[in-house]
Design a protein around this motif. Structure first.
Motif, PDB file in Angstrom:
ATOM      1  N   ARG A 162      20.114 -22.944 -29.840  1.00 24.24           N
ATOM      2  CA  ARG A 162      20.093 -21.509 -29.519  1.00 24.24           C
ATOM      3  C   ARG A 162      19.565 -20.672 -30.686  1.00 24.24           C
ATOM      4  O   ARG A 162      19.441 -19.456 -30.560  1.00 24.24           O
ATOM      5  CB  ARG A 162      21.509 -21.037 -29.148  1.00 24.24           C
ATOM      6  N   GLY A 163      19.282 -21.301 -31.809  1.00 22.49           N
ATOM      7  CA  GLY A 163      18.828 -20.560 -32.977  1.00 22.49           C
ATOM      8  C   GLY A 163      17.403 -20.055 -32.830  1.00 22.49           C
ATOM      9  O   GLY A 163      16.578 -20.673 -32.159  1.00 22.49           O
ATOM     10  N   ARG A 164      17.129 -18.924 -33.432  1.00 18.06           N
ATOM     11  CA  ARG A 164      15.771 -18.372 -33.506  1.00 18.06           C
ATOM     12  C   ARG A 164      15.477 -18.151 -34.978  1.00 18.06           C
ATOM     13  O   ARG A 164      16.315 -17.594 -35.687  1.00 18.06           O
ATOM     14  CB  ARG A 164      15.665 -17.045 -32.764  1.00 18.06           C
ATOM     15  N   THR A 165      14.319 -18.578 -35.423  1.00 24.50           N
ATOM     16  CA  THR A 165      14.051 -18.524 -36.855  1.00 24.50           C
ATOM     17  C   THR A 165      12.904 -17.589 -37.211  1.00 24.50           C
ATOM     18  O   THR A 165      12.509 -17.500 -38.365  1.00 24.50           O
ATOM     19  CB  THR A 165      13.734 -19.930 -37.399  1.00 24.50           C
ATOM     20  N   ASP A 166      12.362 -16.907 -36.203  1.00 27.25           N
ATOM     21  CA  ASP A 166      11.276 -15.991 -36.507  1.00 27.25           C
ATOM     22  C   ASP A 166      11.848 -14.613 -36.835  1.00 27.25           C
ATOM     23  O   ASP A 166      12.786 -14.140 -36.189  1.00 27.25           O
ATOM     24  CB  ASP A 166      10.319 -15.891 -35.311  1.00 27.25           C
ATOM     25  N   ARG A 167      11.276 -14.008 -37.861  1.00 27.99           N
ATOM     26  CA  ARG A 167      11.747 -12.684 -38.274  1.00 27.99           C
ATOM     27  C   ARG A 167      11.584 -11.653 -37.151  1.00 27.99           C
ATOM     28  O   ARG A 167      12.376 -10.711 -37.033  1.00 27.99           O
ATOM     29  CB  ARG A 167      10.953 -12.270 -39.524  1.00 27.99           C
ATOM     30  N   ALA A 168      10.569 -11.862 -36.299  1.00 25.77           N
ATOM     31  CA  ALA A 168      10.373 -10.943 -35.174  1.00 25.77           C
ATOM     32  C   ALA A 168      11.569 -10.978 -34.222  1.00 25.77           C
ATOM     33  O   ALA A 168      11.909  -9.967 -33.598  1.00 25.77           O
ATOM     34  CB  ALA A 168       9.090 -11.294 -34.419  1.00 25.77           C
ATOM     35  N   ASP A 169      12.219 -12.134 -34.092  1.00 23.83           N
ATOM     36  CA  ASP A 169      13.408 -12.227 -33.237  1.00 23.83           C
ATOM     37  C   ASP A 169      14.563 -11.411 -33.821  1.00 23.83           C
ATOM     38  O   ASP A 169      15.332 -10.787 -33.092  1.00 23.83           O
ATOM     39  CB  ASP A 169      13.832 -13.693 -33.076  1.00 23.83           C
ATOM     40  N   LEU A 170      14.681 -11.443 -35.149  1.00 25.91           N
ATOM     41  CA  LEU A 170      15.701 -10.631 -35.813  1.00 25.91           C
ATOM     42  C   LEU A 170      15.451  -9.148 -35.552  1.00 25.91           C
ATOM     43  O   LEU A 170      16.363  -8.411 -35.155  1.00 25.91           O
ATOM     44  CB  LEU A 170      15.692 -10.915 -37.318  1.00 25.91           C
ATOM     45  N   TYR A 171      14.202  -8.716 -35.746  1.00 20.75           N
ATOM     46  CA  TYR A 171      13.881  -7.306 -35.509  1.00 20.75           C
ATOM     47  C   TYR A 171      14.171  -6.928 -34.050  1.00 20.75           C
ATOM     48  O   TYR A 171      14.674  -5.835 -33.772  1.00 20.75           O
ATOM     49  CB  TYR A 171      12.401  -7.028 -35.809  1.00 20.75           C
ATOM     50  N   ALA A 172      13.836  -7.817 -33.120  1.00 20.15           N
ATOM     51  CA  ALA A 172      14.008  -7.500 -31.691  1.00 20.15           C
ATOM     52  C   ALA A 172      15.475  -7.264 -31.366  1.00 20.15           C
ATOM     53  O   ALA A 172      15.809  -6.349 -30.607  1.00 20.15           O
ATOM     54  CB  ALA A 172      13.444  -8.622 -30.833  1.00 20.15           C
ATOM     55  N   VAL A 173      16.355  -8.084 -31.926  1.00 20.20           N
ATOM     56  CA  VAL A 173      17.793  -7.893 -31.662  1.00 20.20           C
ATOM     57  C   VAL A 173      18.290  -6.610 -32.324  1.00 20.20           C
ATOM     58  O   VAL A 173      18.980  -5.796 -31.703  1.00 20.20           O
ATOM     59  CB  VAL A 173      18.614  -9.105 -32.152  1.00 20.20           C
ATOM     60  N   ASP A 224      16.591  -3.933 -33.349  1.00 26.33           N
ATOM     61  CA  ASP A 224      15.957  -2.660 -32.968  1.00 26.33           C
ATOM     62  C   ASP A 224      16.386  -2.164 -31.595  1.00 26.33           C
ATOM     63  O   ASP A 224      16.165  -0.991 -31.267  1.00 26.33           O
ATOM     64  CB  ASP A 224      14.433  -2.794 -33.024  1.00 26.33           C
ATOM     65  N   THR A 225      16.997  -3.008 -30.792  1.00 22.55           N
ATOM     66  CA  THR A 225      17.424  -2.596 -29.457  1.00 22.55           C
ATOM     67  C   THR A 225      18.932  -2.383 -29.370  1.00 22.55           C
ATOM     68  O   THR A 225      19.455  -2.131 -28.284  1.00 22.55           O
ATOM     69  CB  THR A 225      17.004  -3.635 -28.407  1.00 22.55           C
ATOM     70  N   GLY A 226      19.629  -2.457 -30.497  1.00 25.41           N
ATOM     71  CA  GLY A 226      21.080  -2.288 -30.490  1.00 25.41           C
ATOM     72  C   GLY A 226      21.489  -0.853 -30.762  1.00 25.41           C
ATOM     73  O   GLY A 226      20.688  -0.030 -31.222  1.00 25.41           O
ATOM     74  N   LEU A 227      22.729  -0.546 -30.463  1.00 23.28           N
ATOM     75  CA  LEU A 227      23.267   0.782 -30.727  1.00 23.28           C
ATOM     76  C   LEU A 227      24.440   0.731 -31.709  1.00 23.28           C
ATOM     77  O   LEU A 227      24.608   1.624 -32.519  1.00 23.28           O
ATOM     78  CB  LEU A 227      23.734   1.436 -29.413  1.00 23.28           C
ATOM     79  N   VAL A 228      25.247  -0.316 -31.606  1.00 19.57           N
ATOM     80  CA  VAL A 228      26.431  -0.445 -32.451  1.00 19.57           C
ATOM     81  C   VAL A 228      26.366  -1.752 -33.220  1.00 19.57           C
ATOM     82  O   VAL A 228      26.076  -2.808 -32.636  1.00 19.57           O
ATOM     83  CB  VAL A 228      27.719  -0.428 -31.597  1.00 19.57           C
ATOM     84  N   LEU A 254      20.012   5.520 -33.022  1.00 17.11           N
ATOM     85  CA  LEU A 254      21.037   6.037 -32.109  1.00 17.11           C
ATOM     86  C   LEU A 254      20.417   6.918 -31.040  1.00 17.11           C
ATOM     87  O   LEU A 254      20.808   6.852 -29.870  1.00 17.11           O
ATOM     88  CB  LEU A 254      22.065   6.858 -32.902  1.00 17.11           C
ATOM     89  N   SER A 255      19.467   7.740 -31.423  1.00 17.05           N
ATOM     90  CA  SER A 255      18.980   8.812 -30.553  1.00 17.05           C
ATOM     91  C   SER A 255      17.511   9.081 -30.861  1.00 17.05           C
ATOM     92  O   SER A 255      17.193  10.033 -31.572  1.00 17.05           O
ATOM     93  CB  SER A 255      19.813  10.074 -30.782  1.00 17.05           C
ATOM     94  N   PRO A 256      16.638   8.225 -30.308  1.00 21.05           N
ATOM     95  CA  PRO A 256      15.193   8.364 -30.605  1.00 21.05           C
ATOM     96  C   PRO A 256      14.703   9.766 -30.237  1.00 21.05           C
ATOM     97  O   PRO A 256      14.967  10.244 -29.140  1.00 21.05           O
ATOM     98  CB  PRO A 256      14.551   7.293 -29.712  1.00 21.05           C
TER      99      PRO A 256
END
Lengths: 215, 215
Positions: free
Chosen positions: B17-28, B30-34, B130-132
């Protein structure tokens, strides 16, 4: 019955958001799906998301016996936090932007559950929290599966509950200046249409406890 | 560019289940709120929910200068976890029940931000997460408000990303036995209709960046 007031649960910021009734703690915990569990490893904090359950005044966690975090937590200090995000608070000023939320933070030491009866009720609580109705519908754990599962208990003895609701709290001069919209954008969690597994045989309907589940 | 592999970020369970690409880190992130932020106080873990932002390979947190956690975090080890719950996985067995999720766990030491330029870009990143749209629409922070705000930075140098998707992974004998529904109940986060503040003057429309926001 009131929640404890200790140095860890006393709110130092926005104390007016605190809730001290045990029913408020249950309400936040019982409607959550994911807890964020904090532990200390090699002096550093680790925060892991996981399912959980509650039975009376005990919170239960579980994991694989092979999981390092589960071994690290035997008898160790733990913090379990459950957060519901209810809204984005758009204020007239950036500074007064906020979130509406309900949050419970439980502090304690985790206890390894070894009694078979408590293990059973703990796994039932965890299962029914994640998927109400599954304990009576799905195939129950075998001895081999139970042996592969670590169950940990945390007493709900020391906890804080914090709730923010309502609109923005702008400065009077920002309200007076006018011209900017201010209010709340509600955040909602809901369930989509059930998606059958690829290996599901034909003719098995979605059971009511899944089909009719509401957030 | 790949994420680091350290003793803290190497997955010991479900490494697939691991993801090792930095783009995957950004994707998680950048779409979070908390974010759930872990720190150690008096030897025990504390997990607090809070807003956050990202600028390049730095994650930013902020709080009141009066907040004990913010003072405790100056230069201290920190863990920042962002989790998206995507679905409840109903298996034929209780044991194989699971969740679909995307989770990023960042380990590091927090750094107090004192440079005015970095403070500005950090607060912009936190606000826009939080509020684009709020950074250009709302009234920007005053010197007094900036003085009341602590900003902390965490380098995105050591992080793990874990993702579960797809249907249940039942045992072959449970599939063969038949008769039980198995699949995924999607979990969705969405925004409701904007609710104007009680002190909003008439004639101010909901701006597009709030009205048209999608989850």
């Amino acid at each position: 019955m009131s929640l404890s007031s200790t140095s860890r649960t006393r709110l130092t910021r926005h104390a007016e958001r605190g809730r001290t009734d045990r029913a408020d703690l249950y309400a936040v915990l019982d409607t959550g799906l994911v807890a964020h569990v904090g532990l200390v490893r090699d002096g550093a904090p680790v925060v892991l998301p996981m399912g959980y359950g509650r039975a009376g005044d005990t919170l239960y966690l579980h994991g694989s016996t092979g999981a390092g975090w589960a071994r690290a937590l035997h008898g160790a200090p733990v913090c379990v936090t459950v957060t519901h995000l209810d809204g984005i608070v758009y204020a007239r000023s950036v500074f007064d932007h906020s979130m509406n939320y309900r949050c419970a933070i439980v502090h304690g030491e985790s206890r390894l559950v070894t009694d078979p009866g408590e293990t059973d009720s703990a796994l039932k609580a965890i299962t029914e929290q994640l998927s109400p109705g599954s304990w009576s519908y799905a195939r129950l754990p075998t001895k081999r599966e139970l042996a592969a599962t670590t169950v940990l208990a945390v007493d709900l003895a020391e906890a804080s509950v914090k709730v923010r609701s309502g609109g923005p709290g702008d400065e009077p001069e920002d309200v007076a200046a006018g011209g900017r919209w201010a209010g709340v954008l509600p955040v909602q969690t809901s369930f989509g249409a059930p998606e059958p597994g690829l290996d599901l045989e034909t003719g098995v309907d979605v059971p009511a406890h899944i089909r009719d589940r509401r957030g």
